[in-house]
Design an enzyme around this catalytic site. Structure first.
Site, PDB file in Angstrom:
ATOM      1  N   ASN A  24       0.840  -1.191   0.000  1.00  0.00           N
ATOM      2  CA  ASN A  24       0.000   0.000   0.000  1.00  0.00           C
ATOM      3  C   ASN A  24       0.878   1.245   0.000  1.00  0.00           C
ATOM      4  O   ASN A  24       1.946   1.288   0.635  1.00  0.00           O
ATOM      5  CB  ASN A  24      -1.031   0.004   1.136  1.00  0.00           C
ATOM      6  CG  ASN A  24      -0.480  -0.265   2.513  1.00  0.00           C
ATOM      7  OD1 ASN A  24       0.541  -0.910   2.671  1.00  0.00           O
ATOM      8  ND2 ASN A  24      -1.166   0.239   3.530  1.00  0.00           N
TER       9      ASN A  24
ATOM     10  N   GLU B 198       0.265   5.228   0.597  1.00  0.00           N
ATOM     11  CA  GLU B 198      -0.725   6.213   1.039  1.00  0.00           C
ATOM     12  C   GLU B 198      -0.318   7.627   0.634  1.00  0.00           C
ATOM     13  O   GLU B 198       0.793   7.861   0.149  1.00  0.00           O
ATOM     14  CB  GLU B 198      -0.889   6.112   2.565  1.00  0.00           C
ATOM     15  CG  GLU B 198      -1.428   4.752   2.969  1.00  0.00           C
ATOM     16  CD  GLU B 198      -1.734   4.626   4.451  1.00  0.00           C
ATOM     17  OE1 GLU B 198      -1.261   5.471   5.245  1.00  0.00           O
ATOM     18  OE2 GLU B 198      -2.452   3.665   4.808  1.00  0.00           O
TER      19      GLU B 198
ATOM     20  N   GLU C 265      -2.826  -4.855  -3.185  1.00  0.00           N
ATOM     21  CA  GLU C 265      -3.279  -5.728  -4.270  1.00  0.00           C
ATOM     22  C   GLU C 265      -3.233  -4.998  -5.607  1.00  0.00           C
ATOM     23  O   GLU C 265      -2.771  -5.527  -6.626  1.00  0.00           O
ATOM     24  CB  GLU C 265      -4.725  -6.183  -4.028  1.00  0.00           C
ATOM     25  CG  GLU C 265      -4.940  -6.987  -2.771  1.00  0.00           C
ATOM     26  CD  GLU C 265      -5.297  -6.126  -1.553  1.00  0.00           C
ATOM     27  OE1 GLU C 265      -4.669  -5.057  -1.359  1.00  0.00           O
ATOM     28  OE2 GLU C 265      -6.179  -6.543  -0.789  1.00  0.00           O
TER      29      GLU C 265
END
Ligand code: THU
Length: 138
Positions: free
Chosen positions: A50, A52, A63
């Site tokens: 991930n 951010e 994913e």
């Protein structure tokens, strides 16, 4: 979780890659690292994490990072064999709705999605179709 020997072998191969991927996560806002390991048709593993942003809506999940990276590297939609998602700060991770939609478009219906948190005994195996039945597509 009981698996066929083939499924267990895939899981065992993907888990350390997803753990390593989670260590690259950029998650200063949630402090919730996630890693993904995607197996390609030619048996390469593509990692994702991930990423951010202070503008929260711009965040990319692990994913989608793995899948977008694979597509950018020339791997074809529908060619992937499996994906494993790992999140160390929850007992069991469940992919978000946006990732389910993206996985549904880029992976075949029967593809396994292994979901693992810090409690490995609680891990769950899904297929793409199970994660998003009746998905939007055109
Ligand atoms: N996240 C993922 O990367 N994958 C998931 O399956 C669920 C959530 C990320 C998005 C965000 O950076 C953090 O986890 C908290 O929602």
């Amino acid at each position: 979780m009981s698996r066929t020997p083939q499924a267990q072998a895939l899981y065992d191969r993907l888990l350390p890659e997803a753990i390593a991927a989670s260590k690259a996560a950029w998650c200063p806002h949630s402090d919730f690292p996630v890693g993904a390991a995607l197996l390609t048709a030619d048996d390469q593993i593509i990692r994702g994490c991930n990423v951010e942003n202070a503008s929260y809506g711009l965040t990319n999940c692990a994913e989608r990072s793995a899948l977008f990276s694979a597509i950018a590297q020339g791997h074809k939609p529908g060619s992937f064999k499996a994906i494993l998602v790992y999140a160390p700060k929850v007992a069991l991770i469940s992919p978000c709705g946006a990732c389910r939609q993206v996985m549904h478009e880029l992976m075949l219906a029967h593809c396994p999605v292994y979901c693992v948190g810090h409690q490995e005994s609680a891990s769950r195996d899904w297929t793409i179709e199970q994660l998003l039945p009746g998905a939007f597509r055109f």
